[in-house]
Scaffold this active site. Sequence first.
Site, PDB file in Angstrom:
ATOM      1  N   ASP A  11     -47.548 -17.827 -68.611  1.00  9.01           N
ATOM      2  CA  ASP A  11     -47.079 -18.359 -67.317  1.00  9.01           C
ATOM      3  C   ASP A  11     -46.953 -17.323 -66.193  1.00  9.01           C
ATOM      4  O   ASP A  11     -45.972 -17.344 -65.433  1.00  9.01           O
ATOM      5  CB  ASP A  11     -45.737 -19.072 -67.497  1.00  9.01           C
ATOM      6  CG  ASP A  11     -45.797 -20.278 -68.421  1.00  9.01           C
ATOM      7  OD1 ASP A  11     -46.880 -20.542 -68.971  1.00  9.01           O
ATOM      8  OD2 ASP A  11     -44.763 -20.936 -68.604  1.00  9.01           O
ATOM      9  N   ASP A  53     -47.932 -23.330 -66.922  1.00  8.87           N
ATOM     10  CA  ASP A  53     -47.185 -24.540 -66.595  1.00  8.87           C
ATOM     11  C   ASP A  53     -48.072 -25.365 -65.673  1.00  8.87           C
ATOM     12  O   ASP A  53     -48.630 -24.826 -64.700  1.00  8.87           O
ATOM     13  CB  ASP A  53     -45.892 -24.157 -65.859  1.00  8.87           C
ATOM     14  CG  ASP A  53     -44.637 -24.532 -66.609  1.00  8.87           C
ATOM     15  OD1 ASP A  53     -44.715 -24.845 -67.811  1.00  8.87           O
ATOM     16  OD2 ASP A  53     -43.561 -24.513 -65.983  1.00  8.87           O
ATOM     17  N   HIS A  55     -47.642 -29.038 -64.110  1.00  9.45           N
ATOM     18  CA  HIS A  55     -46.861 -30.270 -64.040  1.00  9.45           C
ATOM     19  C   HIS A  55     -47.523 -31.324 -63.144  1.00  9.45           C
ATOM     20  O   HIS A  55     -47.815 -31.062 -61.978  1.00  9.45           O
ATOM     21  CB  HIS A  55     -45.463 -29.970 -63.512  1.00  9.45           C
ATOM     22  CG  HIS A  55     -44.662 -29.092 -64.428  1.00  9.45           C
ATOM     23  ND1 HIS A  55     -44.480 -29.366 -65.770  1.00  9.45           N
ATOM     24  CD2 HIS A  55     -43.971 -27.937 -64.192  1.00  9.45           C
ATOM     25  CE1 HIS A  55     -43.726 -28.431 -66.311  1.00  9.45           C
ATOM     26  NE2 HIS A  55     -43.401 -27.543 -65.380  1.00  9.45           N
ATOM     27  N   HIS A  61     -37.489 -33.006 -65.646  1.00  5.12           N
ATOM     28  CA  HIS A  61     -37.667 -31.548 -65.594  1.00  5.12           C
ATOM     29  C   HIS A  61     -37.576 -31.056 -64.144  1.00  5.12           C
ATOM     30  O   HIS A  61     -37.153 -29.931 -63.909  1.00  5.12           O
ATOM     31  CB  HIS A  61     -39.028 -31.198 -66.200  1.00  5.12           C
ATOM     32  CG  HIS A  61     -39.303 -29.734 -66.330  1.00  5.12           C
ATOM     33  ND1 HIS A  61     -38.496 -28.884 -67.057  1.00  5.12           N
ATOM     34  CD2 HIS A  61     -40.312 -28.961 -65.842  1.00  5.12           C
ATOM     35  CE1 HIS A  61     -38.993 -27.653 -67.000  1.00  5.12           C
ATOM     36  NE2 HIS A  61     -40.088 -27.673 -66.265  1.00  5.12           N
ATOM     37  N   HIS A  75     -42.035 -27.012 -59.387  1.00  5.48           N
ATOM     38  CA  HIS A  75     -42.773 -25.760 -59.540  1.00  5.48           C
ATOM     39  C   HIS A  75     -44.055 -26.027 -60.312  1.00  5.48           C
ATOM     40  O   HIS A  75     -44.152 -26.997 -61.062  1.00  5.48           O
ATOM     41  CB  HIS A  75     -41.923 -24.716 -60.291  1.00  5.48           C
ATOM     42  CG  HIS A  75     -41.513 -25.174 -61.666  1.00  5.48           C
ATOM     43  ND1 HIS A  75     -40.401 -25.963 -61.873  1.00  5.48           N
ATOM     44  CD2 HIS A  75     -42.088 -24.992 -62.880  1.00  5.48           C
ATOM     45  CE1 HIS A  75     -40.311 -26.244 -63.166  1.00  5.48           C
ATOM     46  NE2 HIS A  75     -41.315 -25.666 -63.803  1.00  5.48           N
ATOM     47  N   LYS A 100     -49.625 -26.704 -70.175  1.00  4.11           N
ATOM     48  CA  LYS A 100     -48.527 -27.413 -70.808  1.00  4.11           C
ATOM     49  C   LYS A 100     -47.649 -28.079 -69.751  1.00  4.11           C
ATOM     50  O   LYS A 100     -47.638 -27.670 -68.597  1.00  4.11           O
ATOM     51  CB  LYS A 100     -47.682 -26.444 -71.648  1.00  4.11           C
ATOM     52  CG  LYS A 100     -47.080 -25.278 -70.840  1.00  4.11           C
ATOM     53  CD  LYS A 100     -46.414 -24.264 -71.754  1.00  4.11           C
ATOM     54  CE  LYS A 100     -45.930 -23.049 -71.001  1.00  4.11           C
ATOM     55  NZ  LYS A 100     -44.835 -23.282 -70.079  1.00  4.11           N
ATOM     56  N   CYS A 152     -39.845 -19.237 -71.325  1.00  2.00           N
ATOM     57  CA  CYS A 152     -41.139 -19.582 -71.914  1.00  2.00           C
ATOM     58  C   CYS A 152     -41.684 -18.502 -72.841  1.00  2.00           C
ATOM     59  O   CYS A 152     -42.346 -18.815 -73.827  1.00  2.00           O
ATOM     60  CB  CYS A 152     -42.129 -19.938 -70.812  1.00  2.00           C
ATOM     61  SG  CYS A 152     -41.624 -21.451 -69.929  1.00  2.00           S
TER      62      CYS A 152
END
Length: 196
Positions: A11, A53, A55, A61, A75, A100, A152
């Site tokens: 990340d 990451d 999203h 979240h 984010h 992810k 993470c």
Amino acid sequence: MAPARALVIVDVQNDFCEGGSLAVDGGAATASRITSFLADHADDYDAVVTTQDWHVDPGSHFSAQPDFVDSWPPHCVAGTDGAAFHPALELAGVDAMFRKGQYAAAYSGFEGHLAQFGDAQGDSDDSPTLDEWLREHGIGAVDVAGIATDYCVKATALDAAAAGYETRVLRELCAGIADDLGPAYRDLEAGNVTLA
């Protein structure tokens, strides 16, 4: 004979570096240190992979009033500049990328699936997981670096160790959120992760 080893870079994205929506102090410097480390140590690894990451709609979240434990400011929204890798991270030697957290919180890289470079849509759930990819490539040991040490990076390293990989966290190639990372380090050691 030592097992084949992979470097897992967790990340290192714009939103987790200075100026991002969920910035971690030292994030940009971590990106630079990882790039320098790889320039000197790429031959030490049989594979180099990244996690990201990514999203799309991760539900609770994201929050306008985050508690910074289970909910966070928006984010790393898929396809945005915030989700992109920090420009100081050199990607030329990266063998695979795993995304992810599309529709739920995901801290560990082992929750990610293989993505195609440049694919703005992310991955599909039928693409290999990080664990599947590492096993397919004969990897038995992993070094973990990236952001954030106490979230993470920790989750990824603990999952790696639990899955049977000989696991190290390269502390100098990570950036953490907490002022005191002692509790995170103790959790890692309790989970059979070596701190290097």
